[in-house]
Enzyme design. Sequence first.
Site, PDB file in Angstrom:
ATOM      1  N   SER A 101      26.506  23.659  -5.012  1.00  0.00           N
ATOM      2  CA  SER A 101      25.746  22.673  -4.228  1.00  0.00           C
ATOM      3  C   SER A 101      26.289  21.254  -4.421  1.00  0.00           C
ATOM      4  O   SER A 101      26.762  20.894  -5.497  1.00  0.00           O
ATOM      5  CB  SER A 101      24.282  22.723  -4.686  1.00  0.00           C
ATOM      6  OG  SER A 101      23.588  21.580  -4.259  1.00  0.00           O
ATOM      7  N   TYR A 124      26.174  18.320   1.592  1.00  0.00           N
ATOM      8  CA  TYR A 124      25.152  17.501   2.251  1.00  0.00           C
ATOM      9  C   TYR A 124      25.868  16.197   2.597  1.00  0.00           C
ATOM     10  O   TYR A 124      26.411  15.553   1.686  1.00  0.00           O
ATOM     11  CB  TYR A 124      23.986  17.196   1.308  1.00  0.00           C
ATOM     12  CG  TYR A 124      23.025  18.346   1.081  1.00  0.00           C
ATOM     13  CD1 TYR A 124      22.486  19.064   2.136  1.00  0.00           C
ATOM     14  CD2 TYR A 124      22.616  18.665  -0.221  1.00  0.00           C
ATOM     15  CE1 TYR A 124      21.583  20.099   1.914  1.00  0.00           C
ATOM     16  CE2 TYR A 124      21.707  19.693  -0.454  1.00  0.00           C
ATOM     17  CZ  TYR A 124      21.202  20.397   0.622  1.00  0.00           C
ATOM     18  OH  TYR A 124      20.305  21.417   0.395  1.00  0.00           O
ATOM     19  N   THR A 150      25.683  22.223   5.242  1.00  0.00           N
ATOM     20  CA  THR A 150      24.286  22.661   5.438  1.00  0.00           C
ATOM     21  C   THR A 150      23.616  21.813   6.514  1.00  0.00           C
ATOM     22  O   THR A 150      23.574  20.587   6.408  1.00  0.00           O
ATOM     23  CB  THR A 150      23.513  22.580   4.107  1.00  0.00           C
ATOM     24  OG1 THR A 150      24.129  23.463   3.188  1.00  0.00           O
ATOM     25  CG2 THR A 150      22.055  22.965   4.282  1.00  0.00           C
ATOM     26  N   LYS A 227      26.099  26.131   7.543  1.00  0.00           N
ATOM     27  CA  LYS A 227      24.998  26.898   6.928  1.00  0.00           C
ATOM     28  C   LYS A 227      23.661  26.471   7.524  1.00  0.00           C
ATOM     29  O   LYS A 227      23.338  25.268   7.532  1.00  0.00           O
ATOM     30  CB  LYS A 227      24.985  26.646   5.403  1.00  0.00           C
ATOM     31  CG  LYS A 227      23.830  27.313   4.660  1.00  0.00           C
ATOM     32  CD  LYS A 227      24.006  27.154   3.155  1.00  0.00           C
ATOM     33  CE  LYS A 227      22.960  27.912   2.359  1.00  0.00           C
ATOM     34  NZ  LYS A 227      21.750  27.151   2.094  1.00  0.00           N
ATOM     35  N   HIS A 251      17.318  28.245   4.541  1.00  0.00           N
ATOM     36  CA  HIS A 251      17.156  27.570   3.261  1.00  0.00           C
ATOM     37  C   HIS A 251      16.147  28.318   2.370  1.00  0.00           C
ATOM     38  O   HIS A 251      15.382  27.704   1.625  1.00  0.00           O
ATOM     39  CB  HIS A 251      16.713  26.120   3.468  1.00  0.00           C
ATOM     40  CG  HIS A 251      17.455  25.136   2.619  1.00  0.00           C
ATOM     41  ND1 HIS A 251      18.517  24.389   3.074  1.00  0.00           N
ATOM     42  CD2 HIS A 251      17.297  24.780   1.319  1.00  0.00           C
ATOM     43  CE1 HIS A 251      18.954  23.597   2.099  1.00  0.00           C
ATOM     44  NE2 HIS A 251      18.238  23.829   1.026  1.00  0.00           N
TER      45      HIS A 251
HETATM   46  C1  LIG Z   1      15.627  25.635  -5.737  1.00  0.00           C
HETATM   47  C2  LIG Z   1      16.535  25.776  -4.559  1.00  0.00           C
HETATM   48  C3  LIG Z   1      17.517  24.826  -4.356  1.00  0.00           C
HETATM   49  C4  LIG Z   1      18.399  24.952  -3.274  1.00  0.00           C
HETATM   50  N1  LIG Z   1      19.392  24.024  -3.130  1.00  0.00           N
HETATM   51  C5  LIG Z   1      20.241  24.133  -2.073  1.00  0.00           C
HETATM   52  C6  LIG Z   1      21.299  23.203  -1.919  1.00  0.00           C
HETATM   53  O1  LIG Z   1      21.486  22.312  -2.740  1.00  0.00           O
HETATM   54  N2  LIG Z   1      22.095  23.350  -0.834  1.00  0.00           N
HETATM   55  C7  LIG Z   1      21.921  24.349   0.094  1.00  0.00           C
HETATM   56  O2  LIG Z   1      22.659  24.431   1.072  1.00  0.00           O
HETATM   57  N3  LIG Z   1      20.937  25.267  -0.061  1.00  0.00           N
HETATM   58  C8  LIG Z   1      20.109  25.179  -1.112  1.00  0.00           C
HETATM   59  N4  LIG Z   1      19.128  26.116  -1.278  1.00  0.00           N
HETATM   60  C9  LIG Z   1      19.046  27.263  -0.344  1.00  0.00           C
HETATM   61  C10 LIG Z   1      19.928  28.434  -0.819  1.00  0.00           C
HETATM   62  O3  LIG Z   1      21.285  28.156  -0.632  1.00  0.00           O
HETATM   63  C11 LIG Z   1      19.645  29.714  -0.043  1.00  0.00           C
HETATM   64  O4  LIG Z   1      19.761  29.448   1.327  1.00  0.00           O
HETATM   65  C12 LIG Z   1      18.267  30.329  -0.334  1.00  0.00           C
HETATM   66  O5  LIG Z   1      17.904  30.167  -1.686  1.00  0.00           O
HETATM   67  C13 LIG Z   1      18.319  31.826   0.013  1.00  0.00           C
HETATM   68  O6  LIG Z   1      17.053  32.399  -0.076  1.00  0.00           O
HETATM   69  P1  LIG Z   1      16.505  33.182  -1.379  1.00  0.00           P
HETATM   70  O7  LIG Z   1      16.189  32.136  -2.396  1.00  0.00           O
HETATM   71  O8  LIG Z   1      15.313  33.885  -0.850  1.00  0.00           O
HETATM   72  O9  LIG Z   1      17.597  34.120  -1.837  1.00  0.00           O
HETATM   73  C14 LIG Z   1      18.261  26.029  -2.369  1.00  0.00           C
HETATM   74  C15 LIG Z   1      17.271  26.985  -2.582  1.00  0.00           C
HETATM   75  C16 LIG Z   1      16.424  26.886  -3.668  1.00  0.00           C
HETATM   76  C17 LIG Z   1      15.402  27.949  -3.900  1.00  0.00           C
END
Ligand SMILES: Cc1cc2nc3c(=O)[nH]c(=O)nc-3n(C[C@H](O)[C@H](O)[C@H](O)COP(=O)(O)O)c2cc1C
Length: 357
Positions: A101, A124, A150, A227, A251
Amino acid sequence: MFDFEPVARAKLPPWHWAWLSTGGDGSETMQANREGFERYQIRARRLVDVSKVDTSVRLFNQSWETPIFLSPVGGHRTYNPDGELATARAAKSKRHLQVLSTVTTTSVEDVNAARGEPVWFQLYQRDEWGQTRQLIKRVESAGCPALVFTVDLLGGRNMEQFNRVSQRNRQQCGACHLNGQPLTDLRNRPMLNALSVSATPQPEIGTPTWDYVKRLKDATGMKLLVKGIVTREDAELAIQNGVDGVYISNHGGRAENSLRPTVQCISEVAAGVAGRAPILVDGGIRRGTDVYKALALGATAVGVGRPYMWGLASFGQPGVEAVLDILRREFQLIMRQSGVTSVRGIGATQIVDRQRS
Ligand SMILES: Cc1cc2nc3c(=O)[nH]c(=O)nc-3n(C[C@H](O)[C@H](O)[C@H](O)COP(=O)(O)O)c2cc1C
């Protein structure tokens, strides 16, 4: 895999747990991501020699032992003091693709060293193009082969469950609130705290559109993925605008509360992509059968977010490894049990859509 969730919950301060577990609005889309898999059933074939099963996939020019990858999650030190290093070591020992990330709590250079090869980097964008360009150049110089832009939070979001807890809980922990600063403080974000303000700043006007995607494409030799795509129209636009890979995501239900599970977006996105680029997907994937269904619907690779964070929060590197092991084991099991010996063999005939049958 599900057993890691309560362990993580018990180990984390309530505020950190709330951040990890929350979805958008009342978290209904997060729940829908899970329930979406129930719509599909598996058609198991018998009497196929399944003594050898090949789970490998190709993404761009690289072969991976498994289609399961680690989705980008910000701030791993929130969940374990070793943070992204523990994750990278687990990804290395289990040979999984890791996407880092922008809001990582460990620099890309250190993560790449721990992973033993460059990871993919999630972007981002910054308010100022010069800073975005600096960030891209840095990850490109670090050897990252792919940039994952993203696009599913560009309009903002409402994290109610988290907001409720964070209003009550102002607890600081030494492990991730570096120098006593809160997590949101950019000084704790090594990919952002070193960005310099250019002499002639070029602040962005409006929020990014497809022109911005083209600008990114022109600014880097890395493969570019977008994404957060959930429709056929946007999948087609992504390809028209030179994107190398389409990443279906909402997300983890943390963006708009659409009630639309990502698994149900795969078929239409695959129709839009029409074989011209790899399709990645994440959201609610918790079992080998979920991985299987996503591939059968047209995905090339399948990501997990929260599950490996549960592993990380529970036991650090071995926890992440255990989560990955379970998923891989379950995925191999359903391949064997359904009579499929390679990922190429997991296609539309392997599943039934209950709403159509
Ligand atoms: C705590 C947390 C932080 C996340 N941070 C980012 C991030 O920094 N950048 C991003 O593109 N997606 C982020 N995501 C989304 C994840 O990349 C992903 O799309 C998502 O967790 C997938 O779903 P799942 O948690 O049900 O497996 C985050 C998700 C969570 C739960």
